[in-house]
Design an enzyme around this catalytic site. Structure first.
Site, PDB file in Angstrom:
ATOM      1  N   LYS A   9       0.817  -1.222   0.000  1.00 59.42           N
ATOM      2  CA  LYS A   9       0.000   0.000   0.000  1.00 59.42           C
ATOM      3  C   LYS A   9       0.854   1.277   0.000  1.00 59.42           C
ATOM      4  O   LYS A   9       2.052   1.233   0.264  1.00 59.42           O
ATOM      5  CB  LYS A   9      -0.929  -0.038   1.222  1.00 59.42           C
ATOM      6  CG  LYS A   9      -1.969  -1.163   1.176  1.00 59.42           C
ATOM      7  CD  LYS A   9      -2.937  -1.070   2.359  1.00 59.42           C
ATOM      8  CE  LYS A   9      -3.996  -2.154   2.298  1.00 59.42           C
ATOM      9  NZ  LYS A   9      -4.963  -2.032   3.430  1.00 59.42           N
ATOM     10  N   TYR A  49     -12.274  -1.795  -3.677  1.00 62.34           N
ATOM     11  CA  TYR A  49     -12.747  -1.919  -2.287  1.00 62.34           C
ATOM     12  C   TYR A  49     -14.269  -1.776  -2.165  1.00 62.34           C
ATOM     13  O   TYR A  49     -14.766  -1.455  -1.093  1.00 62.34           O
ATOM     14  CB  TYR A  49     -12.033  -0.899  -1.399  1.00 62.34           C
ATOM     15  CG  TYR A  49     -10.691  -1.394  -0.871  1.00 62.34           C
ATOM     16  CD1 TYR A  49     -10.608  -2.526  -0.063  1.00 62.34           C
ATOM     17  CD2 TYR A  49      -9.512  -0.716  -1.147  1.00 62.34           C
ATOM     18  CE1 TYR A  49      -9.393  -2.983   0.436  1.00 62.34           C
ATOM     19  CE2 TYR A  49      -8.281  -1.171  -0.651  1.00 62.34           C
ATOM     20  CZ  TYR A  49      -8.238  -2.304   0.143  1.00 62.34           C
ATOM     21  OH  TYR A  49      -7.036  -2.743   0.644  1.00 62.34           O
ATOM     22  N   PHE A  57     -15.242   4.030   7.005  1.00 62.36           N
ATOM     23  CA  PHE A  57     -13.896   4.432   6.584  1.00 62.36           C
ATOM     24  C   PHE A  57     -13.677   4.340   5.071  1.00 62.36           C
ATOM     25  O   PHE A  57     -12.575   4.560   4.586  1.00 62.36           O
ATOM     26  CB  PHE A  57     -12.843   3.582   7.302  1.00 62.36           C
ATOM     27  CG  PHE A  57     -13.025   2.092   7.133  1.00 62.36           C
ATOM     28  CD1 PHE A  57     -12.576   1.444   5.983  1.00 62.36           C
ATOM     29  CD2 PHE A  57     -13.654   1.334   8.106  1.00 62.36           C
ATOM     30  CE1 PHE A  57     -12.751   0.078   5.811  1.00 62.36           C
ATOM     31  CE2 PHE A  57     -13.834  -0.032   7.943  1.00 62.36           C
ATOM     32  CZ  PHE A  57     -13.376  -0.655   6.791  1.00 62.36           C
ATOM     33  N   ARG A  85      -1.798 -14.083   4.765  1.00 61.72           N
ATOM     34  CA  ARG A  85      -2.494 -13.337   5.825  1.00 61.72           C
ATOM     35  C   ARG A  85      -1.781 -13.501   7.167  1.00 61.72           C
ATOM     36  O   ARG A  85      -1.770 -12.579   7.994  1.00 61.72           O
ATOM     37  CB  ARG A  85      -3.964 -13.734   5.881  1.00 61.72           C
ATOM     38  CG  ARG A  85      -4.707 -13.197   4.646  1.00 61.72           C
ATOM     39  CD  ARG A  85      -6.188 -13.414   4.683  1.00 61.72           C
ATOM     40  NE  ARG A  85      -6.883 -12.630   5.680  1.00 61.72           N
ATOM     41  CZ  ARG A  85      -7.303 -11.376   5.484  1.00 61.72           C
ATOM     42  NH1 ARG A  85      -7.081 -10.744   4.354  1.00 61.72           N
ATOM     43  NH2 ARG A  85      -7.952 -10.742   6.452  1.00 61.72           N
ATOM     44  N   ASN A 112      -1.979   0.460   6.734  1.00 58.75           N
ATOM     45  CA  ASN A 112      -1.441  -0.785   7.296  1.00 58.75           C
ATOM     46  C   ASN A 112      -0.602  -1.598   6.300  1.00 58.75           C
ATOM     47  O   ASN A 112      -0.485  -2.811   6.410  1.00 58.75           O
ATOM     48  CB  ASN A 112      -2.563  -1.613   7.930  1.00 58.75           C
ATOM     49  CG  ASN A 112      -3.632  -2.018   6.940  1.00 58.75           C
ATOM     50  OD1 ASN A 112      -3.541  -1.704   5.760  1.00 58.75           O
ATOM     51  ND2 ASN A 112      -4.634  -2.732   7.411  1.00 58.75           N
ATOM     52  N   GLU A 126      -9.643 -10.793  -7.529  1.00 56.35           N
ATOM     53  CA  GLU A 126      -8.688  -9.691  -7.348  1.00 56.35           C
ATOM     54  C   GLU A 126      -7.484  -9.853  -8.281  1.00 56.35           C
ATOM     55  O   GLU A 126      -6.959  -8.854  -8.769  1.00 56.35           O
ATOM     56  CB  GLU A 126      -8.252  -9.613  -5.886  1.00 56.35           C
ATOM     57  CG  GLU A 126      -9.398  -9.165  -4.982  1.00 56.35           C
ATOM     58  CD  GLU A 126      -9.038  -9.113  -3.509  1.00 56.35           C
ATOM     59  OE1 GLU A 126      -9.924  -8.760  -2.696  1.00 56.35           O
ATOM     60  OE2 GLU A 126      -7.882  -9.427  -3.141  1.00 56.35           O
TER      61      GLU A 126
HETATM   62  P1  GTP Z   1      -7.091  -5.994   3.524  1.00 56.57           P
HETATM   63  O1  GTP Z   1      -6.118  -7.088   3.267  1.00 56.57           O
HETATM   64  O2  GTP Z   1      -6.557  -4.624   3.116  1.00 56.57           O
HETATM   65  O3  GTP Z   1      -8.463  -6.280   2.967  1.00 56.57           O
HETATM   66  O4  GTP Z   1      -7.172  -5.902   5.112  1.00 56.57           O
HETATM   67  P2  GTP Z   1      -8.019  -6.788   6.108  1.00 56.57           P
HETATM   68  O5  GTP Z   1      -8.720  -7.901   5.400  1.00 56.57           O
HETATM   69  O6  GTP Z   1      -7.108  -7.129   7.230  1.00 56.57           O
HETATM   70  O7  GTP Z   1      -9.064  -5.724   6.630  1.00 56.57           O
HETATM   71  P3  GTP Z   1     -10.552  -5.398   6.104  1.00 56.57           P
HETATM   72  O8  GTP Z   1     -10.854  -6.141   4.851  1.00 56.57           O
HETATM   73  O9  GTP Z   1     -11.461  -5.501   7.264  1.00 56.57           O
HETATM   74  O10 GTP Z   1     -10.402  -3.842   5.768  1.00 56.57           O
HETATM   75  C1  GTP Z   1      -9.842  -3.444   4.536  1.00 56.57           C
HETATM   76  C2  GTP Z   1      -8.924  -2.272   4.767  1.00 56.57           C
HETATM   77  O11 GTP Z   1      -9.689  -1.155   5.178  1.00 56.57           O
HETATM   78  C3  GTP Z   1      -7.889  -2.450   5.877  1.00 56.57           C
HETATM   79  O12 GTP Z   1      -6.734  -3.121   5.479  1.00 56.57           O
HETATM   80  C4  GTP Z   1      -7.575  -1.018   6.227  1.00 56.57           C
HETATM   81  O13 GTP Z   1      -6.637  -0.429   5.324  1.00 56.57           O
HETATM   82  C5  GTP Z   1      -8.918  -0.349   6.055  1.00 56.57           C
HETATM   83  N1  GTP Z   1      -9.603  -0.248   7.345  1.00 56.57           N
HETATM   84  C6  GTP Z   1     -10.177  -1.247   8.067  1.00 56.57           C
HETATM   85  N2  GTP Z   1     -10.694  -0.784   9.228  1.00 56.57           N
HETATM   86  C7  GTP Z   1     -10.431   0.557   9.230  1.00 56.57           C
HETATM   87  C8  GTP Z   1     -10.701   1.614  10.140  1.00 56.57           C
HETATM   88  O14 GTP Z   1     -11.292   1.432  11.210  1.00 56.57           O
HETATM   89  N3  GTP Z   1     -10.265   2.869   9.774  1.00 56.57           N
HETATM   90  C9  GTP Z   1      -9.618   3.119   8.603  1.00 56.57           C
HETATM   91  N4  GTP Z   1      -9.223   4.352   8.300  1.00 56.57           N
HETATM   92  N5  GTP Z   1      -9.347   2.132   7.724  1.00 56.57           N
HETATM   93  C10 GTP Z   1      -9.731   0.892   8.026  1.00 56.57           C
HETATM   94 MG    MG Z   2      -9.946  -7.643   3.615  1.00 55.28          MG
END
Ligand code: GTP
Ligand code: MG
Length: 138
Positions: A9, A49, A57, A85, A112, A126
């Protein structure tokens, strides 16, 4: 053999961490089968996304993902989705285990450092979102 879609990212590409993050993948036994550095438009980031479009968010996430170039990649290996993961660590770096990418490099729950597909169906979708068949050797 399994494949998954990974994204390094903007927070990480900006800090020149692509090589260090790739080393983590390779040390975990994942092969970088395809890779390119691109800049997403807000429309492309929003489409990628889309599953999160009702989350609070979403706007912030889309803006962040389009803010700087990203490195999109296909990682390949035994149980690549789960393994990736595991190496990434928890979404929030505060909860991420020692030695994971997010523990070492992530700045916050939003910034992150990496994305990884979460299931075989999303991995296939994807990968097709970013790569053509010609870009992926067998
Ligand atoms: P990905 O591999 O990026 O999909 O991450 P993930 O599967 O661990 O998390 P998830 O799919 O729940 O969320 C997708 C992405 O949204 C995260 O990786 C973060 O970059 C963002 N995100 C998730 N929760 C928050 C939040 O509370 N605040 C903000 N600003 N971003 C968030
Ligand atoms: Mg995810």
């Amino acid at each position: 053999i399994e494949r998954t879609l990974s994204i390094i990212k903007p927070d990480a590409t900006k800090r020149n961490l692509t090589g260090k993050i790739n080393a983590k993948f390779e040390e975990a036994g994942l092969r970088i089968a395809a890779q390119k550095r691109i800049k997403l438009s807000p429309e492309q980031a929003g489409k990628f996304y889309e599953v999160h479009k009702d989350r609070p968010f979403y706007g912030e996430l889309v803006e962040f993902m389009a803010s700087e170039p990203v490195v999109v990649q296909v990682l390949e290996g035994e149980s690549a989705i789960a393994k990736n993961r595991e190496v990434m660590g928890a979404t929030n770096p505060a909860d991420a285990a020692e030695g994971t990418i997010r523990k070492e490099f992530a700045l916050s729950v939003g910034e992150n450092s990496v994305h990884g597909s979460d299931a075989p169906e999303t991995a296939a979708q994807e990968i097709a979102f970013f790569f053509s068949g010609l870009e992926l050797v067998g």
